[in-house]
Design a protein around this motif. Structure first.
Motif, PDB file in Angstrom:
ATOM      1  N   ARG A   1       0.837  -1.209   0.000  1.00 60.26           N
ATOM      2  CA  ARG A   1       0.000   0.000   0.000  1.00 60.26           C
ATOM      3  C   ARG A   1       0.865   1.249   0.000  1.00 60.26           C
ATOM      4  O   ARG A   1       0.612   2.208  -0.737  1.00 60.26           O
ATOM      5  CB  ARG A   1      -0.911  -0.009   1.231  1.00 60.26           C
ATOM      6  CG  ARG A   1      -1.659   1.293   1.458  1.00 60.26           C
ATOM      7  CD  ARG A   1      -2.387   1.262   2.788  1.00 60.26           C
ATOM      8  NE  ARG A   1      -2.967   2.566   3.084  1.00 60.26           N
ATOM      9  CZ  ARG A   1      -2.319   3.574   3.631  1.00 60.26           C
ATOM     10  NH1 ARG A   1      -1.046   3.420   3.967  1.00 60.26           N
ATOM     11  NH2 ARG A   1      -2.914   4.736   3.855  1.00 60.26           N
ATOM     12  N   GLU A   2       1.904   1.249   0.848  1.00 59.51           N
ATOM     13  CA  GLU A   2       2.799   2.403   0.934  1.00 59.51           C
ATOM     14  C   GLU A   2       3.512   2.630  -0.391  1.00 59.51           C
ATOM     15  O   GLU A   2       3.677   3.769  -0.837  1.00 59.51           O
ATOM     16  CB  GLU A   2       3.819   2.181   2.050  1.00 59.51           C
ATOM     17  CG  GLU A   2       4.569   3.418   2.488  1.00 59.51           C
ATOM     18  CD  GLU A   2       3.662   4.420   3.174  1.00 59.51           C
ATOM     19  OE1 GLU A   2       3.990   5.622   3.122  1.00 59.51           O
ATOM     20  OE2 GLU A   2       2.628   4.025   3.748  1.00 59.51           O
ATOM     21  N   SER A   3       3.926   1.529  -1.029  1.00 59.26           N
ATOM     22  CA  SER A   3       4.623   1.641  -2.307  1.00 59.26           C
ATOM     23  C   SER A   3       3.699   2.188  -3.391  1.00 59.26           C
ATOM     24  O   SER A   3       4.098   3.034  -4.204  1.00 59.26           O
ATOM     25  CB  SER A   3       5.164   0.276  -2.740  1.00 59.26           C
ATOM     26  OG  SER A   3       6.108  -0.208  -1.805  1.00 59.26           O
ATOM     27  N   SER A   4       2.454   1.713  -3.400  1.00 64.95           N
ATOM     28  CA  SER A   4       1.509   2.173  -4.415  1.00 64.95           C
ATOM     29  C   SER A   4       1.160   3.644  -4.219  1.00 64.95           C
ATOM     30  O   SER A   4       1.026   4.401  -5.182  1.00 64.95           O
ATOM     31  CB  SER A   4       0.239   1.315  -4.379  1.00 64.95           C
ATOM     32  OG  SER A   4      -0.439   1.474  -3.135  1.00 64.95           O
ATOM     33  N   LEU A   5       1.027   4.070  -2.958  1.00 64.09           N
ATOM     34  CA  LEU A   5       0.748   5.474  -2.682  1.00 64.09           C
ATOM     35  C   LEU A   5       1.938   6.354  -3.064  1.00 64.09           C
ATOM     36  O   LEU A   5       1.763   7.451  -3.591  1.00 64.09           O
ATOM     37  CB  LEU A   5       0.403   5.668  -1.210  1.00 64.09           C
ATOM     38  CG  LEU A   5      -0.921   5.060  -0.731  1.00 64.09           C
ATOM     39  CD1 LEU A   5      -1.082   5.252   0.767  1.00 64.09           C
ATOM     40  CD2 LEU A   5      -2.095   5.674  -1.478  1.00 64.09           C
ATOM     41  N   GLY A   6       3.147   5.853  -2.799  1.00 61.46           N
ATOM     42  CA  GLY A   6       4.333   6.612  -3.176  1.00 61.46           C
ATOM     43  C   GLY A   6       4.463   6.741  -4.675  1.00 61.46           C
ATOM     44  O   GLY A   6       4.821   7.802  -5.187  1.00 61.46           O
ATOM     45  N   ALA A   7       4.145   5.669  -5.398  1.00 63.31           N
ATOM     46  CA  ALA A   7       4.206   5.709  -6.853  1.00 63.31           C
ATOM     47  C   ALA A   7       3.167   6.666  -7.413  1.00 63.31           C
ATOM     48  O   ALA A   7       3.411   7.391  -8.379  1.00 63.31           O
ATOM     49  CB  ALA A   7       4.003   4.306  -7.426  1.00 63.31           C
ATOM     50  N   ALA A   8       1.988   6.675  -6.791  1.00 62.66           N
ATOM     51  CA  ALA A   8       0.924   7.577  -7.243  1.00 62.66           C
ATOM     52  C   ALA A   8       1.304   9.030  -7.022  1.00 62.66           C
ATOM     53  O   ALA A   8       1.060   9.893  -7.868  1.00 62.66           O
ATOM     54  CB  ALA A   8      -0.380   7.253  -6.519  1.00 62.66           C
ATOM     55  N   ASP A   9       1.938   9.309  -5.869  1.00 66.07           N
ATOM     56  CA  ASP A   9       2.370  10.682  -5.589  1.00 66.07           C
ATOM     57  C   ASP A   9       3.457  11.124  -6.559  1.00 66.07           C
ATOM     58  O   ASP A   9       3.486  12.276  -7.002  1.00 66.07           O
ATOM     59  CB  ASP A   9       2.885  10.793  -4.155  1.00 66.07           C
ATOM     60  CG  ASP A   9       1.761  10.666  -3.135  1.00 66.07           C
ATOM     61  OD1 ASP A   9       0.594  10.865  -3.516  1.00 66.07           O
ATOM     62  OD2 ASP A   9       2.061  10.346  -1.962  1.00 66.07           O
TER      63      ASP A   9
ATOM     64  N   ALA B   1       3.853  10.044  -9.605  1.00 68.51           N
ATOM     65  CA  ALA B   1       3.263  10.205 -10.926  1.00 68.51           C
ATOM     66  C   ALA B   1       2.579  11.548 -11.090  1.00 68.51           C
ATOM     67  O   ALA B   1       2.451  12.067 -12.198  1.00 68.51           O
ATOM     68  CB  ALA B   1       2.259   9.084 -11.189  1.00 68.51           C
ATOM     69  N   LYS B   2       2.157  12.151  -9.978  1.00 70.50           N
ATOM     70  CA  LYS B   2       1.491  13.453 -10.049  1.00 70.50           C
ATOM     71  C   LYS B   2       2.478  14.569 -10.362  1.00 70.50           C
ATOM     72  O   LYS B   2       2.079  15.638 -10.803  1.00 70.50           O
ATOM     73  CB  LYS B   2       0.791  13.760  -8.716  1.00 70.50           C
ATOM     74  CG  LYS B   2      -0.394  12.842  -8.445  1.00 70.50           C
ATOM     75  CD  LYS B   2      -0.975  13.125  -7.062  1.00 70.50           C
ATOM     76  CE  LYS B   2      -2.111  12.171  -6.749  1.00 70.50           C
ATOM     77  NZ  LYS B   2      -2.634  12.383  -5.376  1.00 70.50           N
TER      78      LYS B   2
ATOM     79  N   ALA C   1      -1.222  18.445  -5.808  1.00 68.41           N
ATOM     80  CA  ALA C   1      -2.488  17.960  -5.262  1.00 68.41           C
ATOM     81  C   ALA C   1      -2.237  17.335  -3.909  1.00 68.41           C
ATOM     82  O   ALA C   1      -1.263  16.607  -3.706  1.00 68.41           O
ATOM     83  CB  ALA C   1      -3.111  16.950  -6.212  1.00 68.41           C
ATOM     84  N   ILE C   2      -3.128  17.605  -2.985  1.00 64.53           N
ATOM     85  CA  ILE C   2      -3.010  17.061  -1.634  1.00 64.53           C
ATOM     86  C   ILE C   2      -4.121  16.064  -1.426  1.00 64.53           C
ATOM     87  O   ILE C   2      -5.296  16.380  -1.589  1.00 64.53           O
ATOM     88  CB  ILE C   2      -3.092  18.182  -0.582  1.00 64.53           C
ATOM     89  CG1 ILE C   2      -1.936  19.177  -0.795  1.00 64.53           C
ATOM     90  CG2 ILE C   2      -3.057  17.607   0.820  1.00 64.53           C
ATOM     91  CD1 ILE C   2      -1.984  20.344   0.151  1.00 64.53           C
TER      92      ILE C   2
END
Length: 204
Positions: free
Chosen positions: A133-141, A143-144, A149-150
């Motif tokens: 989950r942490e990795s996916s959230l980091g990748a999403a951030d 990519a932005k 965006a917050i």
């Protein structure tokens, strides 16, 4: 905090209210009668109370709780730092420290571990899910890019996929155990940082 509807009046004493220090020490007003119960205030009391029940809290609530307490512990205020991180301080019986609450949670986890043989395997699965989950959230951030965006922590948790396999989010005690371990590591790091900074002379 989501789901935390608390009647703050229930924390107040029936006796005349004295002037209290931030740590709950009682300072009766001149001419006042009676003695009020030492109290840390509703904010800290609610945080510690919810933390003690972290085995029953959702992942979202526990992330908020540990995040808030970690920020408070990291704040460079001597009184607050001592209250949260100094395990040698002695308080009045009515004042609970963070150390006492953490010890209570530890005992709850130990009892749970002894009663459930599948607990170690579920802990491993929960660790893998939280890391993913942490990795996916980091990748999403990442990519932005510079969009700025917050996304709130609540939105991040809700957007996370449900864990598959031997553990589900309904097993709050499993995820709470993992977060409890990481929280202890973070508190230890904060305490170490405070101890190092205390030896660094301030610039004139």
């Amino acid at each position: 905090m989501e789901g935390m509807e608390v009647d703050y009046s229930s924390f107040s004493a029936d006796t005349p209210e004295p002037e209290k220090s931030p740590l709950g020490a009682k300072h009766p007003r001149p001419g006042g009668r009676g003695h009020a119960v030492p109290f840390t205030g509703p904010f800290v009391s609610v945080l510690l109370s919810r933390l003690e029940n972290m085995l029953e809290n959702s992942v979202h609530v526990n992330l908020l709780l540990t995040g808030i307490l970690a920020q408070l512990a990291a704040y460079p205020q001597p009184l607050l730092r001592s209250f949260l991180l100094n395990t040698n301080m002695v308080f009045q019986p009515s004042v609970r420290s963070l150390y006492q609450v953490l010890a209570s949670v530890k005992n709850q986890i130990e009892d749970l571990t002894e009663s459930r043989k599948d607990f170690p395997g579920m802990i491993t699965a929960a660790q893998h899910w939280l890391l993913a989950r942490e990795s996916s959230l980091g990748a999403a951030d990442s990519a932005k890019g510079g969009a700025g965006a917050i996304v709130s922590e609540g939105s991040k948790v809700n957007a996370s996929p449900q864990p598959k396999g031997v553990v589900s989010l309904a097993n709050t005690e499993v995820f709470a155990t993992v977060l409890f371990t990481e929280f202890l590591k973070e508190l230890a790091a904060i305490a170490q940082e405070h101890s190092i900074l205390s030896y660094i002379p301030m610039e004139e």
